[in-house]
Write an enzyme that holds these catalytic residues in place. Structure first.
Site, PDB file in Angstrom:
ATOM      1  N   SER A 260      -1.021   0.432  -1.808  1.00 15.08           N
ATOM      2  CA  SER A 260      -0.590  -0.613  -0.880  1.00 15.08           C
ATOM      3  C   SER A 260      -0.658  -1.976  -1.557  1.00 15.08           C
ATOM      4  CB  SER A 260      -1.455  -0.598   0.377  1.00 15.08           C
ATOM      5  OG  SER A 260      -2.718  -1.153   0.073  1.00 15.08           O
ATOM      6  N   LYS A 261      -0.190  -2.962  -0.822  1.00 10.21           N
ATOM      7  CA  LYS A 261      -0.088  -4.331  -1.350  1.00 10.21           C
ATOM      8  C   LYS A 261      -1.388  -4.828  -1.973  1.00 10.21           C
ATOM      9  CE  LYS A 261       3.876  -6.242   0.865  1.00 10.21           C
ATOM     10  NZ  LYS A 261       4.676  -5.449  -0.088  1.00 10.21           N
TER      11      LYS A 261
END
Ligand code: GLU
Length: 487
Positions: A260-261
């Site tokens: 994820s980010k």
């Protein structure tokens, strides 16, 4: 099925994810290897989450990676349209067919009723599956509900299809990557295929499209395995040939959580903006689940396609090692042709006035600064001292180098001697060597001599080759900078 036809079917609810790029690549490789077709379909049935910006991003990212499609929304093909929202008139026909054959039924349950069913299941600590309350409604009952203004959704009758085509409640298929997979489909529950507003759900639209587009092999993430069981039953209920499926392991972050980010970039376009080369990115994602037979990891997509076999793809999850990507990217930067590299670096040099330099000077600057680059954007901070008349001095270079007596002596002597030098690299090379030797006689190490000059001219204690820097800057600017550093 004779012809191999595979597809990537992204939902444009975000920029193209690096994981989707891997799925696209494996489909592309499979098509290449089998003289097949690679198709792009945009699955934009969820209007709220879809945007044109994301669609454009998907197109651009796939193109940038060289994953060109044979059929798709922009290039067309025999089985279009290739955008689901343009296919809304196709799905009801097939839903109707399933209603008529009894493999689907109308469901009039309201969201409140369904919510109550779910709560009941939670209370009894049972996994929720739809109760089939509407499975056997009479025509009269349906008319009555319609008269109340209720619009039905259409549900697929799992148990009926399972019974019709299989001996037990267990459905099996032979996965191209994972081998035999099976599931007791009584755990699935009758799912909605057409919503009450007349739009299809993912599981239905995807089957109709894959069927009509004659998709022969479906390669996608393992998060779709439970959907695959549902989809196989729909194919069977429609009397269609079931394609082969292959499910890829997930891509996890180094800490083994979902990528994820917070781990770094996740969209292809983000990696590209940061200065990852698309050649490196595509090579790197190929290795997420696949290994070359000769152990040689650096490969072009064409080379990978020669060697690629879907059966060799690992069925387990892969770890996205940013460090390895960095290593690979720096390798690709090192291998790039200089003219190509010069062009690709320009977007990261916009804060400098490149018109100060001739093309030869620009070439030389890149030649001497490219070595330590990991990503293209590293160039921005590697070259400020090549521009402008004066230079900003780093406090460390000031305190540890320029402020010392020995440096001051070196710089004073440099000004005296360099005035008479020609500033081409060859001459500078010889002159600097002699200059260092002269200070060595006085007991000053050559590197100390060079530090002084470097700190005065570049403001830093390390950087590119000094001879090249002096030649690119030219005598006038070098002298000015050195004089500025003398107290
Ligand atoms: N639109 C689906 C997704 O992006 C496609 C899944 C599939 O390949 O069937 O997850």
């Amino acid at each position: 099925m004779s012809e191999v036809r595979v597809r990537i079917a992204p939902s444009p609810s975000g920029n193209l994810h690096i994981g989707t790029a891997r799925t696209a690549l494996f489909n592309y490789l499979f098509a290449k290897k089998n003289n097949g077709k690679f198709i792009l379909r945009i699955e934009d049935t969820d209007a709220e989450r879809t945007s044109q910006e994301y669609i454009d991003n998907i197109f651009d990212s796939l193109k940038a990676l060289g994953l060109n499609w044979d059929e798709g929304p922009d290039v067309g093909g025999d089985y279009g349209p290739y955008t689901q929202s343009e296919r809304f008139d196709i799905y009801p026909k097939y839903a109707q067919k399933l209603l008529e054959s009894g493999f689907a039924y109308e469901c009039f349950c309201t969201p409140e009723e369904l919510e109550a069913e779910k709560e009941e299941a939670t209370k009894n600590k049972k996994p929720y599956v739809y109760t089939k309350k509407c499975e056997n409604l009479t025509e009269e009952q349906k008319e009555k509900l319609r008269a109340e203004g209720r619009k039905p959704a259409i549900r697929f009758n799992i148990s009926k299809a399972q019974k019709a085509f299989h001996d037990s409640s267990v459905l099996k298929f032979d996965d191209l990557v994972k081998g035999e997979l099976h599931m007791d489909t009584s755990l699935l529950g009758d799912f909605v295929i057409m919503k009450s507003n007349g739009t299809p759900t993912y599981n239905f639209a995807v089957v109709i499209d894959d069927m009509l587009m004659k998709i022969s092999h479906i390669i996608r993430g393992e998060d779709h395995i439970s959907n695959t069981f549902k989809q196989i039953l729909i194919y069977e209920a429609l009397g269609a040939e079931v394609p082969r499926f292959g499910h890829l392991g997930m891509i996890l972050a180094p800490d083994r959580s979902k990528l994820s980010k917070r781990h770094g970039a996740t969209a292809v376009s983000e990696f590209v903006e940061k200065g990852y080369l698309t050649e490196a990115l595509i090579n790197f994602v190929a290795l997420l689940g696949w290994s070359p037979s000769d152990g040689q990891e650096i490969k072009t997509v064409d080379e990978i396609a020669q060697d690629f076999r879907i059966g060799d793809v690992s069925s387990s999850n892969s770890i996205f090692e940013y460090d390895k990507l960095n290593w690979m990217n720096s390798h690709y930067i090192k291998m790039l042709d200089i003219e190509d590299l010069k062009e690709r670096l320009k977007p990261y040099l916009t804060k400098y006035d490149l018109s100060e330099m001739t093309d030869a000077q620009y070439t030389r600057m890149i030649e001497v600064t490219r070595e330590p680059l990991t990503i293209l954007s590293d160039i921005t901070d590697a070259v400020p001292y090549f521009f402008g008349e004066t230079v900003e001095i780093d406090p460390k270079a000031q305190a540890e180098v320029l402020d010392t007596e020995v440096s001051q002596n070196v710089l004073k002597e440099f000004v005296k001697q360099a005035e008479g030098w020609s500033f081409d690299e060859e001459t500078l090379h010889e002159k600097l060597e002699a200059f260092r030797a002269q200070f060595k006689e006085l007991g000053i190490k050559p590197k100390v001599t060079m530090w002084a000059i470097r700190a005065a001219v570049t403001g830093r204690t390390c950087g590119a080759d000094m001879t090249a820097i002096l030649a690119i800057l030219g005598k006038e600017r070098v002298m000015k900078r050195v004089k500025n550093s003398i107290k």
